[in-house]
Design a protein around this motif. Structure first.
Motif, PDB file in Angstrom:
ATOM      1  N   LEU A  54      47.940  80.863  36.100  1.00  0.00           N
ATOM      2  CA  LEU A  54      47.411  81.915  35.229  1.00  0.00           C
ATOM      3  C   LEU A  54      46.061  81.524  34.634  1.00  0.00           C
ATOM      4  CD1 LEU A  54      48.043  84.621  33.659  1.00  0.00           C
ATOM      5  CD2 LEU A  54      49.054  83.151  31.880  1.00  0.00           C
ATOM      6  N   PRO A  55      45.036  82.343  34.769  1.00  0.00           N
ATOM      7  CA  PRO A  55      43.762  82.064  34.080  1.00  0.00           C
ATOM      8  C   PRO A  55      43.985  82.142  32.567  1.00  0.00           C
ATOM      9  CG  PRO A  55      43.491  83.735  35.795  1.00  0.00           C
ATOM     10  CD  PRO A  55      44.963  83.562  35.587  1.00  0.00           C
ATOM     11  N   LYS A  56      43.447  81.167  31.846  1.00  0.00           N
ATOM     12  CA  LYS A  56      43.764  81.063  30.427  1.00  0.00           C
ATOM     13  C   LYS A  56      42.544  80.738  29.583  1.00  0.00           C
ATOM     14  CE  LYS A  56      47.003  78.078  31.569  1.00  0.00           C
ATOM     15  NZ  LYS A  56      47.353  78.405  32.957  1.00  0.00           N
ATOM     16  N   ALA A  57      42.658  81.074  28.296  1.00  0.00           N
ATOM     17  CA  ALA A  57      41.714  80.619  27.280  1.00  0.00           C
ATOM     18  C   ALA A  57      42.480  79.777  26.280  1.00  0.00           C
ATOM     19  CB  ALA A  57      41.058  81.803  26.578  1.00  0.00           C
ATOM     20  N   GLU A  58      41.845  78.752  25.739  1.00  0.00           N
ATOM     21  CA  GLU A  58      42.485  77.943  24.698  1.00  0.00           C
ATOM     22  C   GLU A  58      41.561  77.873  23.500  1.00  0.00           C
ATOM     23  OE1 GLU A  58      45.292  74.215  23.897  1.00  0.00           O
ATOM     24  OE2 GLU A  58      44.056  74.027  25.689  1.00  0.00           O
ATOM     25  N   LEU A  59      42.149  78.098  22.317  1.00  0.00           N
ATOM     26  CA  LEU A  59      41.343  78.242  21.098  1.00  0.00           C
ATOM     27  C   LEU A  59      41.569  77.130  20.084  1.00  0.00           C
ATOM     28  CD1 LEU A  59      41.862  82.074  20.531  1.00  0.00           C
ATOM     29  CD2 LEU A  59      40.168  80.906  21.978  1.00  0.00           C
ATOM     30  N   ARG A  90      33.075  76.027  24.374  1.00  0.00           N
ATOM     31  CA  ARG A  90      32.303  76.272  23.166  1.00  0.00           C
ATOM     32  C   ARG A  90      32.846  75.349  22.088  1.00  0.00           C
ATOM     33  NH1 ARG A  90      29.939  78.216  26.651  1.00  0.00           N
ATOM     34  NH2 ARG A  90      29.072  80.325  26.870  1.00  0.00           N
ATOM     35  N   TRP A  91      32.071  75.180  21.019  1.00  0.00           N
ATOM     36  CA  TRP A  91      32.419  74.200  20.002  1.00  0.00           C
ATOM     37  C   TRP A  91      32.775  74.852  18.673  1.00  0.00           C
ATOM     38  CZ3 TRP A  91      32.712  70.894  23.525  1.00  0.00           C
ATOM     39  CH2 TRP A  91      31.678  70.615  24.427  1.00  0.00           C
ATOM     40  N   CYS A  92      33.757  74.255  18.004  1.00  0.00           N
ATOM     41  CA  CYS A  92      34.014  74.493  16.594  1.00  0.00           C
ATOM     42  C   CYS A  92      33.777  73.165  15.875  1.00  0.00           C
ATOM     43  CB  CYS A  92      35.454  74.959  16.352  1.00  0.00           C
ATOM     44  SG  CYS A  92      35.966  74.901  14.616  1.00  0.00           S
ATOM     45  N   PHE A  93      32.806  73.117  14.969  1.00  0.00           N
ATOM     46  CA  PHE A  93      32.603  71.906  14.175  1.00  0.00           C
ATOM     47  C   PHE A  93      33.523  71.975  12.966  1.00  0.00           C
ATOM     48  CE2 PHE A  93      28.030  70.349  15.294  1.00  0.00           C
ATOM     49  CZ  PHE A  93      28.449  70.076  16.583  1.00  0.00           C
ATOM     50  N   ASN A 141      43.845  75.624  34.941  1.00  0.00           N
ATOM     51  CA  ASN A 141      43.275  76.957  35.088  1.00  0.00           C
ATOM     52  C   ASN A 141      42.831  77.550  33.758  1.00  0.00           C
ATOM     53  OD1 ASN A 141      43.113  77.767  37.915  1.00  0.00           O
ATOM     54  ND2 ASN A 141      45.325  77.476  37.912  1.00  0.00           N
ATOM     55  N   VAL A 142      42.361  76.694  32.855  1.00  0.00           N
ATOM     56  CA  VAL A 142      41.721  77.176  31.628  1.00  0.00           C
ATOM     57  C   VAL A 142      40.283  77.537  31.988  1.00  0.00           C
ATOM     58  CG1 VAL A 142      40.965  76.600  29.296  1.00  0.00           C
ATOM     59  CG2 VAL A 142      43.177  75.777  30.129  1.00  0.00           C
ATOM     60  N   ARG A 143      39.949  78.792  31.777  1.00  0.00           N
ATOM     61  CA  ARG A 143      38.603  79.262  32.109  1.00  0.00           C
ATOM     62  C   ARG A 143      37.640  79.156  30.926  1.00  0.00           C
ATOM     63  NH1 ARG A 143      40.781  79.191  36.536  1.00  0.00           N
ATOM     64  NH2 ARG A 143      40.977  80.953  37.953  1.00  0.00           N
ATOM     65  N   TYR A 144      38.216  79.233  29.723  1.00  0.00           N
ATOM     66  CA  TYR A 144      37.387  79.236  28.510  1.00  0.00           C
ATOM     67  C   TYR A 144      38.121  78.469  27.419  1.00  0.00           C
ATOM     68  CZ  TYR A 144      35.069  80.994  24.276  1.00  0.00           C
ATOM     69  OH  TYR A 144      34.409  81.090  23.074  1.00  0.00           O
ATOM     70  N   ALA A 145      37.414  77.565  26.732  1.00  0.00           N
ATOM     71  CA  ALA A 145      38.041  76.786  25.668  1.00  0.00           C
ATOM     72  C   ALA A 145      37.073  76.602  24.504  1.00  0.00           C
ATOM     73  CB  ALA A 145      38.482  75.420  26.185  1.00  0.00           C
ATOM     74  N   GLU A 146      37.605  76.720  23.314  1.00  0.00           N
ATOM     75  CA  GLU A 146      36.847  76.411  22.109  1.00  0.00           C
ATOM     76  C   GLU A 146      37.382  75.088  21.569  1.00  0.00           C
ATOM     77  OE1 GLU A 146      36.972  79.820  19.489  1.00  0.00           O
ATOM     78  OE2 GLU A 146      36.271  81.169  21.091  1.00  0.00           O
ATOM     79  N   LEU A 147      36.638  74.023  21.800  1.00  0.00           N
ATOM     80  CA  LEU A 147      37.071  72.692  21.389  1.00  0.00           C
ATOM     81  C   LEU A 147      36.658  72.415  19.951  1.00  0.00           C
ATOM     82  CD1 LEU A 147      37.345  72.311  24.531  1.00  0.00           C
ATOM     83  CD2 LEU A 147      36.758  69.914  24.115  1.00  0.00           C
ATOM     84  N   THR A 148      37.607  71.913  19.186  1.00  0.00           N
ATOM     85  CA  THR A 148      37.316  71.501  17.816  1.00  0.00           C
ATOM     86  C   THR A 148      36.717  70.102  17.842  1.00  0.00           C
ATOM     87  OG1 THR A 148      39.081  72.857  16.894  1.00  0.00           O
ATOM     88  CG2 THR A 148      38.287  71.037  15.540  1.00  0.00           C
ATOM     89  N   VAL A 149      35.486  70.012  17.397  1.00  0.00           N
ATOM     90  CA  VAL A 149      34.736  68.757  17.398  1.00  0.00           C
ATOM     91  C   VAL A 149      34.525  68.334  15.944  1.00  0.00           C
ATOM     92  CG1 VAL A 149      32.568  67.646  18.065  1.00  0.00           C
ATOM     93  CG2 VAL A 149      33.579  69.398  19.543  1.00  0.00           C
ATOM     94  N   THR A 150      34.748  67.061  15.656  1.00  0.00           N
ATOM     95  CA  THR A 150      34.553  66.537  14.302  1.00  0.00           C
ATOM     96  C   THR A 150      33.394  65.550  14.340  1.00  0.00           C
ATOM     97  OG1 THR A 150      36.954  66.730  14.021  1.00  0.00           O
ATOM     98  CG2 THR A 150      35.761  65.531  12.318  1.00  0.00           C
ATOM     99  N   PRO A 151      32.156  66.057  14.294  1.00  0.00           N
ATOM    100  CA  PRO A 151      31.008  65.152  14.485  1.00  0.00           C
ATOM    101  C   PRO A 151      30.907  64.067  13.428  1.00  0.00           C
ATOM    102  CG  PRO A 151      30.290  67.337  13.758  1.00  0.00           C
ATOM    103  CD  PRO A 151      31.734  67.451  14.092  1.00  0.00           C
ATOM    104  N   PHE A 152      31.345  64.363  12.203  1.00  0.00           N
ATOM    105  CA  PHE A 152      31.235  63.378  11.122  1.00  0.00           C
ATOM    106  C   PHE A 152      31.912  62.066  11.483  1.00  0.00           C
ATOM    107  CE2 PHE A 152      32.850  61.414   7.204  1.00  0.00           C
ATOM    108  CZ  PHE A 152      31.680  61.302   6.456  1.00  0.00           C
ATOM    109  N   SER A 153      33.013  62.151  12.213  1.00  0.00           N
ATOM    110  CA  SER A 153      33.771  60.945  12.554  1.00  0.00           C
ATOM    111  C   SER A 153      33.001  60.017  13.474  1.00  0.00           C
ATOM    112  CB  SER A 153      35.097  61.340  13.220  1.00  0.00           C
ATOM    113  OG  SER A 153      35.889  62.135  12.363  1.00  0.00           O
TER     114      SER A 153
END
Length: 352
Positions: free
Chosen positions: A20-25, A144-147, A101-113
């Protein structure tokens, strides 16, 4: 039609989910480092307490509670010491996403660390962006990124994360949202309002964690004070029918991570997980893996867990996948394309 006669319906559903094509948030950048990735990084940095043997990592990733999980997580963060480490981690995480089969993902990134301890901020941004573009070109995975602010680090982390997220010429092209993570107990949401206000003013979406290990008031605070458009976890929302009705009315999605909730003891057993109450209340529920290798799971498994808890067939699972597309910050044309891909896949599967 669904399952082929003579086949195990459960096995068939798992096969459907796998393709299944998927998005992960809701999936964390460092927390997505598989044993394969972690062992490579640990071998590069022999002074780390993280074992480089993939089998030993299974014991290392066995948590006693949420606080222990944070300790283990930070020990993996300590392996990210150079721009090359950042780039390797990011691209290899994309490879793991492509496998599912993840086509789109918004990765949570913690740059401060990382940027305050090891890697200069501009080199960090360049590394994640280089990996993002390569993943899209080579693996057909859009990232895509979530800071997010590590809440336990307080105002210093909040100020630094906000600066990195809103400064033109520094914030990465792939950044779409702004979050708040880390332990919730003793870290109330309202003090972070000024930082979220600045991020929202700069065009970012609000996606704080809330209600994972604390009660529904934390979710209310995230909605009212931080103007949350999605809630990370939101597990305790089910304790407040008024809150569930509000989330449903305003289409504020919950990023549900069932296995994570068990691993961190946020929920005692899967049978007690409140996902059914969320769905029955009409809340926009999305399925996610959080820190998958650390919890011995992946997104495919989380969909299988959700299918069992919600008693879903292929159409129901596809509807969950489309929820994630709807709740994503993908541009409208991209949403339409991915939704159509899910529909075509499902139609073809059921017509076998």
């Amino acid at each position: 039609m669904g399952a082929v006669p003579g086949e195990d319906p459960l096995t068939d559903l798992h096969a459907f989910i796998a393709g299944l094509p998927k998005a992960e948030l809701h999936v964390h950048h460092v927390g997505s480092a598989s044993p394969r990735i972690v062992s490579t990084l640990a071998a590069r940095h022999a002074d780390s307490k993280v074992p480089s043997d993939p089998e030993a990592l299974a014991d290392f990733f066995t948590f006693t509670d949420f606080a222990h999980f944070i300790d283990v997580y930070l020990s993996v963060v300590d392996l990210i010491r150079t721009p090359e480490d950042v780039r390797h981690l990011t691209f290899e995480v994309a490879r793991e996403l492509a496998r599912q089969n993840v086509r789109y993902a918004e990765l949570t990134v913690t740059p401060f660390s990382t940027t305050r301890r090891r890697v200069p901020e501009r080199e960090f941004m360049a590394a994640i962006e280089d990996a993002r573009k390569a993943a899209e070109a080579e693996l057909n995975v859009m990232m895509r990124w979530c800071f997010d602010i590590p809440g336990e680090a307080g105002s210093e982390a909040a100020e630094e994360t906000t600066r990195l997220a809103v400064t033109d010429g520094l914030r990465p092209e792939g950044l779409v949202s702004f979050g708040l993570g880390g332990p919730e107990i003793g870290v109330p949401r309202p003090p972070f309002k000024p930082y979220f206000d600045r991020a929202i003013a700069a065009g970012l979406h609000s996606v704080p964690h809330a209600g994972e290990t604390t009660g529904p008031q934390t979710v209310w605070d995230a909605v009212r004070e931080l103007r949350a458009e999605r809630i990370g976890h939101g597990t305790s929302s089910a304790q407040d029918p008024e809150l569930l009705a509000y989330l449903a009315e305003h289409r504020i999605a919950l990023e549900v991570c069932p296995t994570s909730n068990i691993a961190t003891r946020a929920v005692r057993t899967l049978e007690e997980h409140p996902i059914t109450a969320m769905v029955e209340a009409g809340v926009l529920v999305t399925i996610n893996s959080d820190d998958p290798p650390m919890f011995g799971t992946d997104l495919n498994n989380e969909y299988a867990v959700a299918a069992r808890l919600l008693d879903l067939d292929e159409r129901g699972v596809a509807a969950l996948a489309k929820n994630a597309v709807e709740a994503s910050f993908l541009e409208p044309a991209g949403k339409a394309t991915l939704t159509a891909e899910i529909d075509t896949y499902t139609t073809n599967w059921l017509a076998r």
